[in-house]
Design a protein around this motif. Structure first.
Motif, short mmCIF file in Angstrom:
data_model
loop_
_atom_site.label_atom_id
_atom_site.label_comp_id
_atom_site.label_asym_id
_atom_site.label_seq_id
_atom_site.Cartn_x
_atom_site.Cartn_y
_atom_site.Cartn_z
N VAL A 1 37.24 20.86 44.33
CA VAL A 1 36.84 21.85 43.33
C VAL A 1 37.78 23.03 43.41
O VAL A 1 38.08 23.52 44.51
N ALA A 2 38.27 23.47 42.27
CA ALA A 2 39.16 24.64 42.18
C ALA A 2 38.47 25.70 41.33
O ALA A 2 37.96 25.40 40.25
N LEU A 3 38.45 26.93 41.83
CA LEU A 3 37.83 28.04 41.10
C LEU A 3 38.76 29.24 41.08
O LEU A 3 39.35 29.58 42.10
N ASN A 4 38.86 29.90 39.93
CA ASN A 4 39.56 31.18 39.82
C ASN A 4 38.50 32.26 39.87
O ASN A 4 37.66 32.34 38.97
N LEU A 5 38.54 33.08 40.91
CA LEU A 5 37.54 34.13 41.10
C LEU A 5 38.18 35.50 40.99
O LEU A 5 39.38 35.65 41.26
N PRO A 6 37.41 36.52 40.64
CA PRO A 6 37.95 37.88 40.63
C PRO A 6 38.34 38.29 42.05
O PRO A 6 37.75 37.83 43.03
N SER A 7 39.30 39.16 42.15
CA SER A 7 39.78 39.62 43.44
C SER A 7 38.73 40.43 44.18
O SER A 7 38.03 41.24 43.56
N PRO A 8 38.62 40.26 45.50
CA PRO A 8 37.69 41.09 46.26
C PRO A 8 38.24 42.49 46.53
O PRO A 8 37.54 43.33 47.07
N ASP A 9 39.49 42.74 46.16
CA ASP A 9 40.08 44.07 46.38
C ASP A 9 39.40 45.11 45.49
O ASP A 9 38.85 44.79 44.45
N ALA A 10 39.50 46.34 45.91
CA ALA A 10 38.88 47.43 45.16
C ALA A 10 39.54 47.62 43.79
O ALA A 10 38.87 47.92 42.82
N ASP A 11 40.87 47.41 43.73
CA ASP A 11 41.56 47.63 42.45
C ASP A 11 41.37 46.45 41.50
O ASP A 11 41.46 46.61 40.29
N GLY A 12 41.08 45.27 42.02
CA GLY A 12 40.84 44.10 41.18
C GLY A 12 42.04 43.70 40.34
O GLY A 12 41.90 43.21 39.23
N SER A 13 43.25 43.92 40.87
CA SER A 13 44.45 43.69 40.09
C SER A 13 44.68 42.22 39.74
O SER A 13 45.11 41.90 38.66
N CYS A 14 44.39 41.32 40.66
CA CYS A 14 44.58 39.90 40.37
C CYS A 14 43.46 39.11 41.04
O CYS A 14 42.84 39.57 41.98
N GLY A 15 43.24 37.93 40.54
CA GLY A 15 42.18 37.10 41.09
C GLY A 15 42.70 36.18 42.18
O GLY A 15 43.88 36.22 42.54
N VAL A 16 41.82 35.36 42.70
CA VAL A 16 42.18 34.39 43.71
C VAL A 16 41.78 33.00 43.22
O VAL A 16 40.84 32.85 42.45
N ARG A 17 42.52 32.01 43.66
CA ARG A 17 42.21 30.60 43.36
C ARG A 17 41.72 29.99 44.66
O ARG A 17 42.41 30.00 45.67
N VAL A 18 40.51 29.46 44.63
CA VAL A 18 39.87 28.89 45.81
C VAL A 18 39.76 27.38 45.61
O VAL A 18 39.37 26.92 44.53
N LEU A 19 40.11 26.62 46.65
CA LEU A 19 39.99 25.17 46.62
C LEU A 19 39.02 24.73 47.70
O LEU A 19 39.08 25.21 48.83
N VAL A 20 38.12 23.81 47.35
CA VAL A 20 37.10 23.31 48.28
C VAL A 20 37.10 21.80 48.23
O VAL A 20 37.05 21.20 47.15
N HIS A 21 37.14 21.17 49.40
CA HIS A 21 37.04 19.72 49.52
C HIS A 21 35.63 19.42 50.04
O HIS A 21 35.23 19.94 51.08
N ALA A 22 34.87 18.61 49.30
CA ALA A 22 33.48 18.33 49.70
C ALA A 22 33.06 16.96 49.17
O ALA A 22 33.78 16.30 48.42
N ARG A 23 31.85 16.56 49.57
CA ARG A 23 31.30 15.27 49.16
C ARG A 23 31.02 15.22 47.66
O ARG A 23 31.21 14.21 47.02
N ASN A 24 30.55 16.33 47.08
CA ASN A 24 30.30 16.41 45.64
C ASN A 24 30.40 17.87 45.19
O ASN A 24 30.58 18.76 46.01
N ARG A 25 30.31 18.09 43.88
CA ARG A 25 30.49 19.46 43.35
C ARG A 25 29.43 20.41 43.87
O ARG A 25 29.71 21.56 44.19
#
Length: 109
Positions: A16-40
């Motif tokens: 699963v790949a997700l584009n999430l908002p940045s945890p930084d205070a300025d929120g300048s760019c987001g992060v892309r998170v990848l998760v390997h698991a048995r199901n979604r």
């Protein structure tokens, strides 16, 4: 709501790949998170257990690329992130373990 997608592997597992908002205070760019698991559902549960409570996957608009799938499969935790690309022609950032994202220092108030 996060933009993202998933890819089912031949062995029945998913990435699963997700584009999430940045945890930084300025929120300048987001992060892309990848998760390997048995199901979604388990992939999203792994993220929620780490404190990312409002993570949902609606649709499959931004599935993981083959390079991203290879990266997450070769990581021992199966949970990695990097800053989301903004369409710029810069060399891609290396992948980081999720612990590096969650321990990032916050800006002083």
């Amino acid at each position: 709501m996060a933009v993202g997608g998933f890819c089912k592997l031949p062995d029945g597992m998913v990435v699963v790949a997700l584009n999430l908002p940045s945890p930084d205070a300025d929120g300048s760019c987001g992060v892309r998170v990848l998760v390997h698991a048995r199901n979604r559902a388990r992939a999203l549960t792994r993220l929620r257990n780490l404190g990312l409570r409002a993570v949902y996957l609606r649709g499959n608009t931004a599935p993981p690329t083959p390079d991203e799938i290879t990266a997450v499969l070769h990581h021992p935790d199966g949970l990695i992130w990097r800053t989301a690309p903004d369409g710029e022609v810069t060399p891609p950032e290396l992948w980081h373990p999720i612990r590096a994202l969650l321990r990032r220092p916050t800006a002083p108030a």
